[in-house]
Design a protein around this motif. Structure first.
Motif, PDB file in Angstrom:
ATOM      1  N   ILE A   1       0.863  -1.333   0.028  1.00  0.00           N
ATOM      2  CA  ILE A   1       0.088   0.005  -0.012  1.00  0.00           C
ATOM      3  C   ILE A   1       0.722   1.205   0.052  1.00  0.00           C
ATOM      4  CG2 ILE A   1      -1.543   1.361   1.278  1.00  0.00           C
ATOM      5  CD1 ILE A   1      -2.686  -1.223   2.383  1.00  0.00           C
ATOM      6  N   GLY A   2       0.572   2.145  -0.858  1.00  0.00           N
ATOM      7  CA  GLY A   2       1.169   3.513  -0.949  1.00  0.00           C
ATOM      8  C   GLY A   2       1.280   3.855  -2.257  1.00  0.00           C
ATOM      9  N   THR A   3       1.905   5.257  -2.417  1.00  0.00           N
ATOM     10  CA  THR A   3       1.429   5.998  -3.816  1.00  0.00           C
ATOM     11  C   THR A   3       2.842   5.091  -4.683  1.00  0.00           C
ATOM     12  OG1 THR A   3       3.043   7.463  -2.967  1.00  0.00           O
ATOM     13  CG2 THR A   3       0.735   8.111  -3.164  1.00  0.00           C
ATOM     14  N   GLN A   4       3.807   4.513  -4.043  1.00  0.00           N
ATOM     15  CA  GLN A   4       4.692   3.813  -4.883  1.00  0.00           C
ATOM     16  C   GLN A   4       4.106   2.422  -5.554  1.00  0.00           C
ATOM     17  OE1 GLN A   4       4.621   4.011  -1.672  1.00  0.00           O
ATOM     18  NE2 GLN A   4       5.939   2.356  -0.790  1.00  0.00           N
ATOM     19  N   TYR A   5       2.877   2.066  -5.205  1.00  0.00           N
ATOM     20  CA  TYR A   5       2.263   0.892  -5.643  1.00  0.00           C
ATOM     21  C   TYR A   5       0.885   1.194  -6.499  1.00  0.00           C
ATOM     22  CZ  TYR A   5       5.146  -1.258  -2.313  1.00  0.00           C
ATOM     23  OH  TYR A   5       6.269  -1.473  -1.416  1.00  0.00           O
ATOM     24  N   ARG A   6       1.073   2.340  -7.224  1.00  0.00           N
ATOM     25  CA  ARG A   6       0.315   2.931  -8.083  1.00  0.00           C
ATOM     26  C   ARG A   6       0.174   2.226  -9.451  1.00  0.00           C
ATOM     27  NH1 ARG A   6      -3.363   7.538  -9.462  1.00  0.00           N
ATOM     28  NH2 ARG A   6      -4.553   6.736 -11.108  1.00  0.00           N
ATOM     29  N   THR A   7      -0.816   1.354  -9.949  1.00  0.00           N
ATOM     30  CA  THR A   7      -0.712   0.711 -10.990  1.00  0.00           C
ATOM     31  C   THR A   7      -0.748   1.649 -12.379  1.00  0.00           C
ATOM     32  OG1 THR A   7      -1.630  -1.026 -10.016  1.00  0.00           O
ATOM     33  CG2 THR A   7      -1.571  -1.055 -12.491  1.00  0.00           C
ATOM     34  N   GLY A   8       0.284   1.549 -13.169  1.00  0.00           N
ATOM     35  CA  GLY A   8       0.229   2.325 -14.259  1.00  0.00           C
ATOM     36  C   GLY A   8       0.875   1.775 -15.792  1.00  0.00           C
ATOM     37  N   ILE A   9       0.431   2.335 -16.674  1.00  0.00           N
ATOM     38  CA  ILE A   9       1.114   2.096 -17.920  1.00  0.00           C
ATOM     39  C   ILE A   9       1.569   3.348 -18.659  1.00  0.00           C
ATOM     40  CG2 ILE A   9       0.872   0.652 -20.035  1.00  0.00           C
ATOM     41  CD1 ILE A   9      -1.819  -0.681 -18.862  1.00  0.00           C
ATOM     42  N   TYR A  10       2.889   3.250 -18.990  1.00  0.00           N
ATOM     43  CA  TYR A  10       3.487   4.485 -19.549  1.00  0.00           C
ATOM     44  C   TYR A  10       4.363   4.179 -20.788  1.00  0.00           C
ATOM     45  CZ  TYR A  10       2.302   5.531 -14.551  1.00  0.00           C
ATOM     46  OH  TYR A  10       1.686   5.568 -13.476  1.00  0.00           O
ATOM     47  N   THR A  11       4.037   5.046 -21.753  1.00  0.00           N
ATOM     48  CA  THR A  11       4.910   4.597 -23.011  1.00  0.00           C
ATOM     49  C   THR A  11       5.437   6.105 -23.529  1.00  0.00           C
ATOM     50  OG1 THR A  11       5.000   3.604 -25.177  1.00  0.00           O
ATOM     51  CG2 THR A  11       2.932   4.778 -24.451  1.00  0.00           C
ATOM     52  N   GLN A  12       6.386   5.966 -24.303  1.00  0.00           N
ATOM     53  CA  GLN A  12       6.780   7.238 -25.017  1.00  0.00           C
ATOM     54  C   GLN A  12       6.257   7.147 -26.588  1.00  0.00           C
ATOM     55  OE1 GLN A  12      10.989   6.111 -24.555  1.00  0.00           O
ATOM     56  NE2 GLN A  12      11.221   8.017 -23.475  1.00  0.00           N
ATOM     57  N   ASP A  13       5.418   6.318 -26.793  1.00  0.00           N
ATOM     58  CA  ASP A  13       5.055   6.061 -28.315  1.00  0.00           C
ATOM     59  C   ASP A  13       3.499   6.543 -28.237  1.00  0.00           C
ATOM     60  OD1 ASP A  13       3.500   4.638 -30.420  1.00  0.00           O
ATOM     61  OD2 ASP A  13       5.660   4.188 -30.858  1.00  0.00           O
ATOM     62  N   GLU A  14       3.182   7.623 -28.822  1.00  0.00           N
ATOM     63  CA  GLU A  14       1.827   8.151 -28.930  1.00  0.00           C
ATOM     64  C   GLU A  14       0.891   7.050 -29.510  1.00  0.00           C
ATOM     65  OE1 GLU A  14      -1.502  10.300 -28.056  1.00  0.00           O
ATOM     66  OE2 GLU A  14       0.468  10.840 -27.635  1.00  0.00           O
ATOM     67  N   GLU A  15       1.116   6.167 -30.684  1.00  0.00           N
ATOM     68  CA  GLU A  15       0.636   5.148 -31.283  1.00  0.00           C
ATOM     69  C   GLU A  15       0.170   4.092 -30.163  1.00  0.00           C
ATOM     70  OE1 GLU A  15      -0.447   1.478 -32.985  1.00  0.00           O
ATOM     71  OE2 GLU A  15       1.626   2.022 -32.322  1.00  0.00           O
ATOM     72  N   GLU A  16       1.063   3.796 -29.271  1.00  0.00           N
ATOM     73  CA  GLU A  16       1.011   2.566 -28.371  1.00  0.00           C
ATOM     74  C   GLU A  16      -0.015   2.954 -27.358  1.00  0.00           C
ATOM     75  OE1 GLU A  16       4.710   1.370 -26.803  1.00  0.00           O
ATOM     76  OE2 GLU A  16       5.127  -0.066 -28.175  1.00  0.00           O
ATOM     77  N   LEU A  17       0.317   4.601 -26.838  1.00  0.00           N
ATOM     78  CA  LEU A  17      -0.659   5.032 -25.708  1.00  0.00           C
ATOM     79  C   LEU A  17      -2.217   5.024 -26.117  1.00  0.00           C
ATOM     80  CD1 LEU A  17      -0.396   6.450 -23.072  1.00  0.00           C
ATOM     81  CD2 LEU A  17      -0.682   8.505 -24.337  1.00  0.00           C
ATOM     82  N   GLU A  18      -2.421   5.237 -27.464  1.00  0.00           N
ATOM     83  CA  GLU A  18      -3.735   5.144 -27.937  1.00  0.00           C
ATOM     84  C   GLU A  18      -4.214   3.724 -27.895  1.00  0.00           C
ATOM     85  OE1 GLU A  18      -5.706   7.749 -28.114  1.00  0.00           O
ATOM     86  OE2 GLU A  18      -4.160   8.773 -27.357  1.00  0.00           O
TER      87      GLU A  18
END
Length: 115
Positions: A34-51
């Motif tokens: 538990i804590g903000t360091q356990y926030r689930t996220g998906i991050y990318t540098q590619d705009e097409e992948e992001l969409e």
């Protein structure tokens, strides 16, 4: 950070697998962590992948009664974890991990002979 070969596995399959092993409705928590360091996220540098990622994540919302809280954003800041967190379960086979590895399908396991 995840590097993958799109000829072997699709980005959509990776996101689908992630949703099998996390609770996307928990904010800043996975398992007993538990804590903000356990926030689930998906991050990318590619705009097409992001969409593409956003489409997959959005498709999951109707499967849950609660709102999904998985962040899907452009990568802005990446910090490599400390050495003791690298290959954690390989180096600490009895270590704690909230992931239920029984949900991994046999065909999804990496063949070490192929790299």
């Amino acid at each position: 950070m995840l590097f993958y070969n799109h000829a072997i596995i699709s980005l959509e399959d990776i996101v689908n697998h992630l949703f099998r092993i996390i609770d996307p409705t928990l904010l800043n928590q996975q398992g007993n962590d538990i804590g903000t360091q356990y926030r689930t996220g998906i991050y990318t540098q590619d705009e097409e992948e992001l969409e593409r990622i956003k489409k997959v994540v959005d498709s999951y919302q109707n499967k849950f009664d609660k709102n999904l809280v998985v962040e899907v954003l452009p990568l802005e800041n990446f910090v490599k974890a400390e050495d003791y967190h690298q290959n954690y379960l390989i180096n600490n086979p009895g270590g704690y991990c909230h992931v239920d590895f029984s949900v991994i399908k046999q065909e999804e396991l990496k063949d070490e002979r192929k790299g």
